[in-house]
Design a protein around this motif. Structure first.
Motif, mmCIF file in Angstrom:
data_model
loop_
_atom_site.group_PDB
_atom_site.id
_atom_site.type_symbol
_atom_site.label_atom_id
_atom_site.label_comp_id
_atom_site.label_asym_id
_atom_site.label_seq_id
_atom_site.Cartn_x
_atom_site.Cartn_y
_atom_site.Cartn_z
ATOM 1 N N LEU A 271 0.823 -1.196 0.000
ATOM 2 C CA LEU A 271 0.000 0.000 0.000
ATOM 3 C C LEU A 271 0.868 1.261 0.000
ATOM 4 C CD1 LEU A 271 -2.692 -1.081 2.620
ATOM 5 C CD2 LEU A 271 -2.765 -1.301 0.129
ATOM 6 N N PRO A 272 0.356 2.372 -0.545
ATOM 7 C CA PRO A 272 1.162 3.599 -0.649
ATOM 8 C C PRO A 272 1.401 4.301 0.681
ATOM 9 C CG PRO A 272 -1.062 3.988 -1.453
ATOM 10 C CD PRO A 272 -0.946 2.507 -1.220
ATOM 11 N N ILE A 273 0.677 3.897 1.736
ATOM 12 C CA ILE A 273 0.855 4.504 3.052
ATOM 13 C C ILE A 273 1.241 3.424 4.052
ATOM 14 C CG2 ILE A 273 -0.250 5.794 4.925
ATOM 15 C CD1 ILE A 273 -2.126 7.002 2.881
ATOM 16 N N SER A 274 2.234 3.685 4.860
ATOM 17 C CA SER A 274 2.652 2.783 5.946
ATOM 18 C C SER A 274 3.506 3.597 6.898
ATOM 19 C CB SER A 274 3.459 1.600 5.404
ATOM 20 O OG SER A 274 4.705 2.042 4.893
ATOM 21 N N THR A 275 3.719 3.092 8.093
ATOM 22 C CA THR A 275 4.571 3.820 9.038
ATOM 23 C C THR A 275 5.995 3.929 8.498
ATOM 24 O OG1 THR A 275 5.006 1.761 10.248
ATOM 25 C CG2 THR A 275 3.216 3.152 11.063
ATOM 26 N N ALA A 276 6.459 2.884 7.794
ATOM 27 C CA ALA A 276 7.809 2.926 7.236
ATOM 28 C C ALA A 276 7.934 4.036 6.195
ATOM 29 C CB ALA A 276 8.160 1.580 6.606
ATOM 30 N N ARG A 277 6.904 4.200 5.355
ATOM 31 C CA ARG A 277 6.948 5.248 4.334
ATOM 32 C C ARG A 277 6.868 6.638 4.980
ATOM 33 N NH1 ARG A 277 6.619 3.024 -0.686
ATOM 34 N NH2 ARG A 277 5.533 1.027 -0.919
ATOM 35 N N ILE A 278 6.064 6.771 6.021
ATOM 36 C CA ILE A 278 5.944 8.059 6.715
ATOM 37 C C ILE A 278 7.283 8.440 7.352
ATOM 38 C CG2 ILE A 278 4.862 9.227 8.681
ATOM 39 C CD1 ILE A 278 2.312 7.578 8.021
ATOM 40 N N LYS A 279 7.924 7.475 8.000
ATOM 41 C CA LYS A 279 9.227 7.743 8.607
ATOM 42 C C LYS A 279 10.263 8.093 7.542
ATOM 43 C CE LYS A 279 8.482 4.667 12.588
ATOM 44 N NZ LYS A 279 8.875 3.377 13.210
ATOM 45 N N LYS A 280 10.199 7.379 6.405
ATOM 46 C CA LYS A 280 11.147 7.622 5.324
ATOM 47 C C LYS A 280 10.977 9.031 4.761
ATOM 48 C CE LYS A 280 12.849 5.390 1.088
ATOM 49 N NZ LYS A 280 12.643 4.239 0.178
ATOM 50 N N LEU A 281 9.726 9.458 4.596
ATOM 51 C CA LEU A 281 9.447 10.798 4.082
ATOM 52 C C LEU A 281 9.989 11.868 5.021
ATOM 53 C CD1 LEU A 281 8.015 12.566 1.940
ATOM 54 C CD2 LEU A 281 5.953 12.420 3.346
ATOM 55 N N ASN A 282 10.021 11.569 6.311
ATOM 56 C CA ASN A 282 10.431 12.542 7.321
ATOM 57 C C ASN A 282 11.921 12.443 7.673
ATOM 58 O OD1 ASN A 282 9.652 13.578 10.617
ATOM 59 N ND2 ASN A 282 9.161 14.735 8.784
ATOM 60 N N THR A 283 12.645 11.574 6.959
ATOM 61 C CA THR A 283 14.075 11.389 7.202
ATOM 62 C C THR A 283 14.891 12.194 6.200
ATOM 63 O OG1 THR A 283 13.711 9.144 8.039
ATOM 64 C CG2 THR A 283 15.943 9.683 7.319
ATOM 65 N N GLN A 284 15.937 12.834 6.656
ATOM 66 C CA GLN A 284 16.779 13.612 5.752
ATOM 67 C C GLN A 284 17.622 12.704 4.871
ATOM 68 O OE1 GLN A 284 18.052 17.554 6.420
ATOM 69 N NE2 GLN A 284 20.194 16.955 6.598
ATOM 70 N N THR A 285 17.671 13.024 3.585
ATOM 71 C CA THR A 285 18.551 12.330 2.644
ATOM 72 C C THR A 285 19.241 13.401 1.811
ATOM 73 O OG1 THR A 285 16.721 12.093 1.060
ATOM 74 C CG2 THR A 285 17.145 10.244 2.530
ATOM 75 N N LEU A 286 20.421 13.783 2.225
ATOM 76 C CA LEU A 286 21.143 14.893 1.598
ATOM 77 C C LEU A 286 22.407 14.358 0.935
ATOM 78 C CD1 LEU A 286 21.591 17.865 1.024
ATOM 79 C CD2 LEU A 286 22.516 18.123 3.345
ATOM 80 N N HIS A 287 22.426 14.417 -0.387
ATOM 81 C CA HIS A 287 23.531 13.847 -1.157
ATOM 82 C C HIS A 287 24.082 14.895 -2.114
ATOM 83 C CE1 HIS A 287 22.322 9.965 0.446
ATOM 84 N NE2 HIS A 287 21.093 10.257 0.079
ATOM 85 N N SER A 288 25.367 15.150 -2.021
ATOM 86 C CA SER A 288 26.005 16.158 -2.853
ATOM 87 C C SER A 288 26.334 15.603 -4.235
ATOM 88 C CB SER A 288 27.293 16.640 -2.195
ATOM 89 O OG SER A 288 28.035 17.447 -3.095
#
Length: 318
Positions: A271-288
């Motif tokens: 499914l497009p919504i899950s706690t894992a996806r919510i946490k992932k959306l709220n996690t920083q991913t900063l790549h130069s």
């Protein structure tokens, strides 16, 4: 001639758009669903005979390796390594046999694992997922292959989340949620989410392939400007002519995802919504991706323009 493994997929379709199809051979498990005139072979990069059949029947000068296991749901640990590592070993063995000197490999920023610091190519990879670990294993196979012959050339691209027309994964789900009116910001949503617009990525790949000499070359790829989760959501909303009206605390948002986790467990559906996806959306991913830009490469589209182009395609599909 160029062999494109996994060429029937999302990114492969965009290579078909920019490389003359009479110079392109596509090896994939599935026939392309997009219009093309390139030669297609149905086959599996995990099978030596499939790869060698293509190489024996065509004068291949370069291999672009897109074939991969990359979904984050319903795939076991060994399946990632069977394709991303063992499949790469098959490609390298076949390339050695037929005298091919150049391989371009699509890896991922997932090799760095989850980290709050900005990743550069000098950062020691520490993958914390089977996908990231298997891609790093594939990189090591290619590095060893290049070291066996000083005239060989390996280009490894580590893109951030790739999005654009014909992609129906994470960004598509996000656009759908914003379009539904049920999307909400999570907390301040101030975390950076590095993303890569597919047309820019393909252009960067071909630019680097023409510019670099023998040896191993590793590049991150992400577009500029780097946007926060809030800015990405707002850009999508603007393109859809929608408004994001709610902001939920992170703990509330995660709680809202729990029923979806239960539904996933019961039905086995992704499914497009899950706690894992919510946490992932709220996690920083900063790549130069400064190293790419230092070569002189200039992307055509900004991050916002790429998002708006994808939203335009999304609207056309509906």
């Amino acid at each position: 001639m160029i062999l494109l493994t996994g060429g029937s997929g999302f990114i492969g379709g965009h290579f078909h758009n920019v490389i003359s199809n009479d110079k392109l051979i596509n090896l994939d498990l599935h026939k392309p669903e997009f219009n093309h005139s390139a030669t297609f072979y149905q086959g599996d990069i995990r099978k030596q005979e499939d790869v060698e059949r293509v190489l024996s029947e065509n004068k291949i000068e370069k291999i672009i390796s897109l074939a991969a296991k990359h979904h984050d749901f319903g795939i076991g640990h060994d399946e990632y390594f069977d394709t991303n590592e063992a499949g790469t070993e098959v490609i390298c063995k076949a390339a050695s046999k037929y005298g091919i000197k150049e391989i371009i490999f699509y890896s991922t920023v997932a090799v760095y694992g989850t980290t709050e610091q900005m990743s550069t190519e000098q950062l020691e990879p520490q993958p914390d997922s089977p996908y990231g670990a298997s891609k790093l294993a594939g990189e090591k196979v290619l590095i060893k292959w290049a070291q066996e012959d000083a005239s060989r050339k390996v280009l490894i691209l580590r893109p951030a989340l790739v999005f654009g027309a014909n992609n129906r994964a994470n960004m598509y789900n996000l656009i759908s949620q914003v379009n539904s009116g049920f999307y909400f910001h999570i907390g301040k949503a101030a975390n950076i989410k590095s993303i890569a617009y597919v047309e820019n990525l393909v252009s960067a790949t071909l630019f680097l392939a023409n510019k670099l000499g023998a040896g191993v070359h590793i590049y991150n790829y992400a577009d500029e400007p780097q946007l926060t989760s809030r800015q990405i959501g707002e850009t999508i909303a603007e393109a859809l002519e929608k408004k994001i009206r709610f902001t939920l605390p992170r703990f509330v948002a995660i709680a809202c995802g729990l029923p979806f986790d239960l539904a996933i467990k019961i039905t086995g559906k992704n499914l497009p919504i899950s706690t894992a996806r919510i946490k992932k959306l709220n996690t920083q991913t900063l790549h130069s991706a400064n190293k790419v830009r230092q070569t002189g490469f200039l992307p055509v589209y900004s991050t916002q323009q790429g998002i708006m182009k994808m939203v335009s395609w999304y609207k056309s599909q509906r």
